[in-house]
Design a protein around this motif. Sequence first.
Motif, PDB file in Angstrom:
ATOM      1  N   LYS A  59      27.580  42.401  23.252  1.00 44.55           N
ATOM      2  CA  LYS A  59      26.041  42.552  23.477  1.00 44.55           C
ATOM      3  C   LYS A  59      25.120  41.360  23.407  1.00 44.55           C
ATOM      4  CE  LYS A  59      26.152  47.320  22.173  1.00 44.55           C
ATOM      5  NZ  LYS A  59      25.837  48.442  21.505  1.00 44.55           N
ATOM      6  N   PRO A  60      24.068  41.198  24.018  1.00 46.87           N
ATOM      7  CA  PRO A  60      23.233  39.848  23.864  1.00 46.87           C
ATOM      8  C   PRO A  60      22.783  39.892  22.441  1.00 46.87           C
ATOM      9  CG  PRO A  60      22.109  41.197  25.326  1.00 46.87           C
ATOM     10  CD  PRO A  60      23.589  41.898  24.968  1.00 46.87           C
ATOM     11  N   ALA A  61      22.663  38.600  21.841  1.00 49.21           N
ATOM     12  CA  ALA A  61      21.820  38.048  20.862  1.00 49.21           C
ATOM     13  C   ALA A  61      20.480  37.677  21.132  1.00 49.21           C
ATOM     14  CB  ALA A  61      22.546  37.067  20.139  1.00 49.21           C
ATOM     15  N   PHE A  62      19.518  38.199  20.538  1.00 46.57           N
ATOM     16  CA  PHE A  62      18.135  37.635  20.774  1.00 46.57           C
ATOM     17  C   PHE A  62      17.207  37.479  19.657  1.00 46.57           C
ATOM     18  CE2 PHE A  62      18.349  42.416  20.894  1.00 46.57           C
ATOM     19  CZ  PHE A  62      17.553  42.767  20.320  1.00 46.57           C
ATOM     20  N   LEU A  63      16.009  36.688  20.005  1.00 47.61           N
ATOM     21  CA  LEU A  63      14.880  36.639  19.104  1.00 47.61           C
ATOM     22  C   LEU A  63      13.797  36.910  19.690  1.00 47.61           C
ATOM     23  CD1 LEU A  63      14.328  33.826  16.732  1.00 47.61           C
ATOM     24  CD2 LEU A  63      12.488  34.498  18.107  1.00 47.61           C
ATOM     25  N   HIS A  66       5.813  37.514  19.651  1.00 46.02           N
ATOM     26  CA  HIS A  66       4.599  37.796  20.335  1.00 46.02           C
ATOM     27  C   HIS A  66       3.840  36.601  20.185  1.00 46.02           C
ATOM     28  CE1 HIS A  66       5.031  42.084  20.213  1.00 46.02           C
ATOM     29  NE2 HIS A  66       5.110  42.188  18.860  1.00 46.02           N
ATOM     30  N   LYS A  67       3.166  36.064  21.431  1.00 41.53           N
ATOM     31  CA  LYS A  67       2.390  34.925  21.453  1.00 41.53           C
ATOM     32  C   LYS A  67       0.982  35.394  21.262  1.00 41.53           C
ATOM     33  CE  LYS A  67       1.721  30.714  24.330  1.00 41.53           C
ATOM     34  NZ  LYS A  67       2.173  30.153  25.301  1.00 41.53           N
ATOM     35  N   LYS A  68       0.397  35.223  20.046  1.00 43.31           N
ATOM     36  CA  LYS A  68      -1.171  35.982  19.926  1.00 43.31           C
ATOM     37  C   LYS A  68      -2.082  35.316  20.524  1.00 43.31           C
ATOM     38  CE  LYS A  68       0.259  38.784  16.200  1.00 43.31           C
ATOM     39  NZ  LYS A  68       0.327  39.301  14.588  1.00 43.31           N
ATOM     40  N   GLU A  69      -2.377  35.445  21.935  1.00 39.56           N
ATOM     41  CA  GLU A  69      -3.380  34.689  22.519  1.00 39.56           C
ATOM     42  C   GLU A  69      -2.909  33.281  22.443  1.00 39.56           C
ATOM     43  OE1 GLU A  69      -7.170  35.490  20.748  1.00 39.56           O
ATOM     44  OE2 GLU A  69      -7.087  37.757  20.999  1.00 39.56           O
ATOM     45  N   SER A  70      -3.957  32.243  22.103  1.00 38.83           N
ATOM     46  CA  SER A  70      -3.450  31.061  22.048  1.00 38.83           C
ATOM     47  C   SER A  70      -3.689  30.538  20.823  1.00 38.83           C
ATOM     48  CB  SER A  70      -4.163  30.081  23.050  1.00 38.83           C
ATOM     49  OG  SER A  70      -3.829  30.243  24.397  1.00 38.83           O
ATOM     50  N   VAL A  71      -3.405  31.544  19.776  1.00 36.29           N
ATOM     51  CA  VAL A  71      -3.440  31.141  18.212  1.00 36.29           C
ATOM     52  C   VAL A  71      -2.370  31.280  17.524  1.00 36.29           C
ATOM     53  CG1 VAL A  71      -4.805  31.954  16.219  1.00 36.29           C
ATOM     54  CG2 VAL A  71      -5.534  32.662  18.377  1.00 36.29           C
ATOM     55  N   GLU A  72      -1.268  31.701  17.778  1.00 31.12           N
ATOM     56  CA  GLU A  72      -0.128  31.489  16.857  1.00 31.12           C
ATOM     57  C   GLU A  72       1.122  32.439  17.639  1.00 31.12           C
ATOM     58  OE1 GLU A  72       0.052  35.613  14.079  1.00 31.12           O
ATOM     59  OE2 GLU A  72      -1.622  34.159  13.603  1.00 31.12           O
ATOM     60  N   ILE A  73       2.427  32.121  17.290  1.00 32.10           N
ATOM     61  CA  ILE A  73       3.434  32.623  17.638  1.00 32.10           C
ATOM     62  C   ILE A  73       3.988  33.614  16.478  1.00 32.10           C
ATOM     63  CG2 ILE A  73       5.668  32.350  18.592  1.00 32.10           C
ATOM     64  CD1 ILE A  73       4.842  29.675  19.825  1.00 32.10           C
ATOM     65  N   ASP A  74       4.351  34.829  16.837  1.00 25.18           N
ATOM     66  CA  ASP A  74       4.578  35.654  15.749  1.00 25.18           C
ATOM     67  C   ASP A  74       6.261  36.016  15.925  1.00 25.18           C
ATOM     68  OD1 ASP A  74       5.448  37.617  13.873  1.00 25.18           O
ATOM     69  OD2 ASP A  74       4.232  39.086  14.581  1.00 25.18           O
ATOM     70  N   LEU A  75       6.962  35.253  15.467  1.00 25.87           N
ATOM     71  CA  LEU A  75       8.536  35.567  15.551  1.00 25.87           C
ATOM     72  C   LEU A  75       9.047  36.731  14.487  1.00 25.87           C
ATOM     73  CD1 LEU A  75       9.578  31.971  14.930  1.00 25.87           C
ATOM     74  CD2 LEU A  75       9.219  33.031  17.123  1.00 25.87           C
ATOM     75  N   TYR A  76       9.157  37.972  15.364  1.00 22.52           N
ATOM     76  CA  TYR A  76       9.094  39.322  14.610  1.00 22.52           C
ATOM     77  C   TYR A  76      10.433  39.887  14.608  1.00 22.52           C
ATOM     78  CZ  TYR A  76       8.923  41.779  19.007  1.00 22.52           C
ATOM     79  OH  TYR A  76       9.322  42.278  20.120  1.00 22.52           O
ATOM     80  N   THR A  77      11.578  39.524  15.225  1.00 27.12           N
ATOM     81  CA  THR A  77      12.800  39.932  15.032  1.00 27.12           C
ATOM     82  C   THR A  77      14.130  39.353  15.828  1.00 27.12           C
ATOM     83  OG1 THR A  77      14.264  42.054  15.405  1.00 27.12           O
ATOM     84  CG2 THR A  77      12.882  41.322  17.090  1.00 27.12           C
ATOM     85  N   THR A  78      14.937  39.131  15.089  1.00 27.61           N
ATOM     86  CA  THR A  78      16.139  38.435  15.445  1.00 27.61           C
ATOM     87  C   THR A  78      17.611  39.304  15.417  1.00 27.61           C
ATOM     88  OG1 THR A  78      15.339  36.399  14.494  1.00 27.61           O
ATOM     89  CG2 THR A  78      17.575  36.380  15.205  1.00 27.61           C
ATOM     90  N   VAL A  79      18.328  39.608  16.462  1.00 23.62           N
ATOM     91  CA  VAL A  79      19.363  40.520  16.469  1.00 23.62           C
ATOM     92  C   VAL A  79      20.451  39.580  17.011  1.00 23.62           C
ATOM     93  CG1 VAL A  79      20.049  42.569  17.411  1.00 23.62           C
ATOM     94  CG2 VAL A  79      17.767  42.486  16.709  1.00 23.62           C
ATOM     95  N   VAL A  80      21.431  39.795  16.247  1.00 24.93           N
ATOM     96  CA  VAL A  80      22.834  39.425  16.526  1.00 24.93           C
ATOM     97  C   VAL A  80      23.731  40.307  16.505  1.00 24.93           C
ATOM     98  CG1 VAL A  80      24.711  37.685  16.006  1.00 24.93           C
ATOM     99  CG2 VAL A  80      22.393  37.004  15.568  1.00 24.93           C
ATOM    100  N   PRO A  81      24.661  40.916  17.436  1.00 21.94           N
ATOM    101  CA  PRO A  81      25.580  41.871  17.296  1.00 21.94           C
ATOM    102  C   PRO A  81      26.569  41.672  16.455  1.00 21.94           C
ATOM    103  CG  PRO A  81      25.770  40.696  19.576  1.00 21.94           C
ATOM    104  CD  PRO A  81      24.589  40.345  18.855  1.00 21.94           C
ATOM    105  N   PRO A  82      27.331  42.696  15.735  1.00 19.86           N
ATOM    106  CA  PRO A  82      28.443  42.525  14.867  1.00 19.86           C
ATOM    107  C   PRO A  82      29.391  41.544  15.039  1.00 19.86           C
ATOM    108  CG  PRO A  82      27.724  44.739  14.862  1.00 19.86           C
ATOM    109  CD  PRO A  82      26.798  44.012  15.985  1.00 19.86           C
ATOM    110  N   SER A  83      29.711  41.486  16.394  1.00 18.74           N
ATOM    111  CA  SER A  83      30.993  40.810  17.139  1.00 18.74           C
ATOM    112  C   SER A  83      30.587  39.376  17.149  1.00 18.74           C
ATOM    113  CB  SER A  83      31.194  41.496  18.663  1.00 18.74           C
ATOM    114  OG  SER A  83      30.246  41.205  19.549  1.00 18.74           O
ATOM    115  N   MET A  84      29.233  38.818  17.126  1.00 18.97           N
ATOM    116  CA  MET A  84      29.085  37.542  17.157  1.00 18.97           C
ATOM    117  C   MET A  84      28.523  36.975  15.661  1.00 18.97           C
ATOM    118  SD  MET A  84      26.878  37.795  20.922  1.00 18.97           S
ATOM    119  CE  MET A  84      26.549  35.857  20.913  1.00 18.97           C
ATOM    120  N   GLU A  85      28.371  37.645  14.783  1.00 17.78           N
ATOM    121  CA  GLU A  85      27.926  37.582  13.584  1.00 17.78           C
ATOM    122  C   GLU A  85      28.903  36.476  12.719  1.00 17.78           C
ATOM    123  OE1 GLU A  85      27.613  40.849  11.266  1.00 17.78           O
ATOM    124  OE2 GLU A  85      25.854  41.656  12.018  1.00 17.78           O
TER     125      GLU A  85
END
Length: 134
Positions: A59-63, A66-85
Amino acid sequence: MLLNFALKKSGVAVGLLNNYTTRVALTRNIHSNIKNLSEQDVKHIQEKGEFIIEVEGHKPAFLRYHKKESVEIDLYTTVVPPSMEGNGVAKILAKAALKFARETGLPVRPTCWYIDGYLARHPDPTIKVIPPEK
């Protein structure tokens, strides 16, 4: 000797053995692909706010962010499937996301626990970090 005779006589048993050998070889190849991943393997899909790594057979791993306007980047979740951990996949995703933040010049809000910990272990003076809201 008796087992060897049975394998030669039974086309099914030989087929199963060949199938198993093929699966073992493919599994080794897939795992070596994971160990050889780098930031170049990360796809950035800006419309979805996602950095993704796809490896055949997993399964894909992803991060996600949310890019809140042009003010900040909220890095809110990182998911790595068990087979890639355990292969540094989350670290590769984190590096790609932080490179993006550095290039845009926007501060980062690490609401994802992994990113928050990563930044604590690997401070980067070129990135402004906004503490996550508690």
